[in-house]
Design a protein around this motif. Structure first.
Motif, PDB file in Angstrom:
ATOM      1  N   ARG A 117      22.230   6.255 -11.258  1.00  0.00           N
ATOM      2  CA  ARG A 117      22.108   7.026 -10.006  1.00  0.00           C
ATOM      3  C   ARG A 117      20.720   7.204  -9.704  1.00  0.00           C
ATOM      4  O   ARG A 117      20.231   7.276  -8.488  1.00  0.00           O
ATOM      5  CB  ARG A 117      22.770   8.415  -9.896  1.00  0.00           C
ATOM      6  N   LEU A 168      18.418   5.691  -6.567  1.00  0.00           N
ATOM      7  CA  LEU A 168      17.551   6.501  -5.756  1.00  0.00           C
ATOM      8  C   LEU A 168      16.239   5.695  -5.591  1.00  0.00           C
ATOM      9  O   LEU A 168      15.586   5.668  -4.351  1.00  0.00           O
ATOM     10  CB  LEU A 168      17.498   7.841  -6.308  1.00  0.00           C
ATOM     11  N   ASP A 224      16.743   3.197  -2.948  1.00  0.00           N
ATOM     12  CA  ASP A 224      16.850   3.821  -1.749  1.00  0.00           C
ATOM     13  C   ASP A 224      15.315   4.222  -1.098  1.00  0.00           C
ATOM     14  O   ASP A 224      14.917   4.023  -0.160  1.00  0.00           O
ATOM     15  CB  ASP A 224      17.652   5.152  -1.572  1.00  0.00           C
ATOM     16  N   TRP A 261      13.880  14.152  -0.517  1.00  0.00           N
ATOM     17  CA  TRP A 261      14.021  13.107  -1.527  1.00  0.00           C
ATOM     18  C   TRP A 261      14.193  14.131  -2.845  1.00  0.00           C
ATOM     19  O   TRP A 261      15.013  13.611  -3.795  1.00  0.00           O
ATOM     20  CB  TRP A 261      12.702  12.312  -1.670  1.00  0.00           C
ATOM     21  N   ARG A 264      15.525  16.945  -3.117  1.00  0.00           N
ATOM     22  CA  ARG A 264      16.719  17.452  -3.429  1.00  0.00           C
ATOM     23  C   ARG A 264      17.850  16.272  -3.898  1.00  0.00           C
ATOM     24  O   ARG A 264      18.686  16.871  -5.044  1.00  0.00           O
ATOM     25  CB  ARG A 264      17.258  17.872  -1.840  1.00  0.00           C
ATOM     26  N   ARG A 265      17.496  15.122  -3.648  1.00  0.00           N
ATOM     27  CA  ARG A 265      18.463  14.022  -4.252  1.00  0.00           C
ATOM     28  C   ARG A 265      18.113  14.086  -5.693  1.00  0.00           C
ATOM     29  O   ARG A 265      19.121  13.940  -6.482  1.00  0.00           O
ATOM     30  CB  ARG A 265      18.286  12.812  -3.619  1.00  0.00           C
ATOM     31  N   GLU A 319      19.968  17.207  -7.295  1.00  0.00           N
ATOM     32  CA  GLU A 319      21.391  16.783  -7.388  1.00  0.00           C
ATOM     33  C   GLU A 319      21.867  15.746  -8.530  1.00  0.00           C
ATOM     34  O   GLU A 319      22.904  15.978  -9.195  1.00  0.00           O
ATOM     35  CB  GLU A 319      21.868  16.452  -6.086  1.00  0.00           C
ATOM     36  N   ILE A 320      21.276  14.729  -8.681  1.00  0.00           N
ATOM     37  CA  ILE A 320      21.509  13.656  -9.560  1.00  0.00           C
ATOM     38  C   ILE A 320      21.234  14.148 -11.126  1.00  0.00           C
ATOM     39  O   ILE A 320      21.920  13.936 -11.809  1.00  0.00           O
ATOM     40  CB  ILE A 320      20.400  12.357  -9.318  1.00  0.00           C
TER      41      ILE A 320
END
Length: 121
Positions: free
Chosen positions: A27, A31, A34, A94, A96-97, A100-101
């Motif tokens: 993940r 990211l 991304d 970014w 926050r991602r 979360e991961i």
């Protein structure tokens, strides 16, 4: 665009087994892709264990060299990414991602007084 440091703080101790880390690393890889696709990626990498750190400290006209991390703590920076974002809100999105991961504490901080490099276009 401003450059931001996104720091990941991980607990000291035993590294989780590969079957736990593999999906997280996949993940995080997505990211990173991304970030690159958005033109926000500058650089990122994980760090070796905090016990491998060497601290240099100027005292009394000498530079003292000591093993180990600068701070004694239960968490240390385990990795980081440098991104470009138009503002803090975009950088926090970014960050926050990452949180979360990984489920880890993430710090988002702008670089001080360093203008973002020109893209030349």
């Amino acid at each position: 665009m401003t450059q931001y440091l996104i720091s990941m703080y991980q607990p000291d101790g035993v590294v989780p087994p590969p079957e736990f880390l593999a999906p997280i690393m996949a993940r995080l890889g997505q990211l990173t892709e991304d970030l690159k696709a958005a033109g926000a990626y500058v650089y990122g990498n994980g760090l070796a264990d905090a016990s491998s750190a060497t601290v240099l400290r100027a005292e009394g006209g000498e530079v003292l060299v000591t093993d180990g991390p600068y701070l004694e703590g239960k968490e240390h920076m385990g990795g980081f990414d440098i991104i470009e974002a138009p503002d803090l809100d975009a950088a926090l999105a970014w960050g926050r991602r990452f949180a979360e991961i990984t489920g880890l504490p993430i710090e988002v901080r702008p670089f001080a007084g360093v203008p973002a490099p020109s893209t030349g276009g």
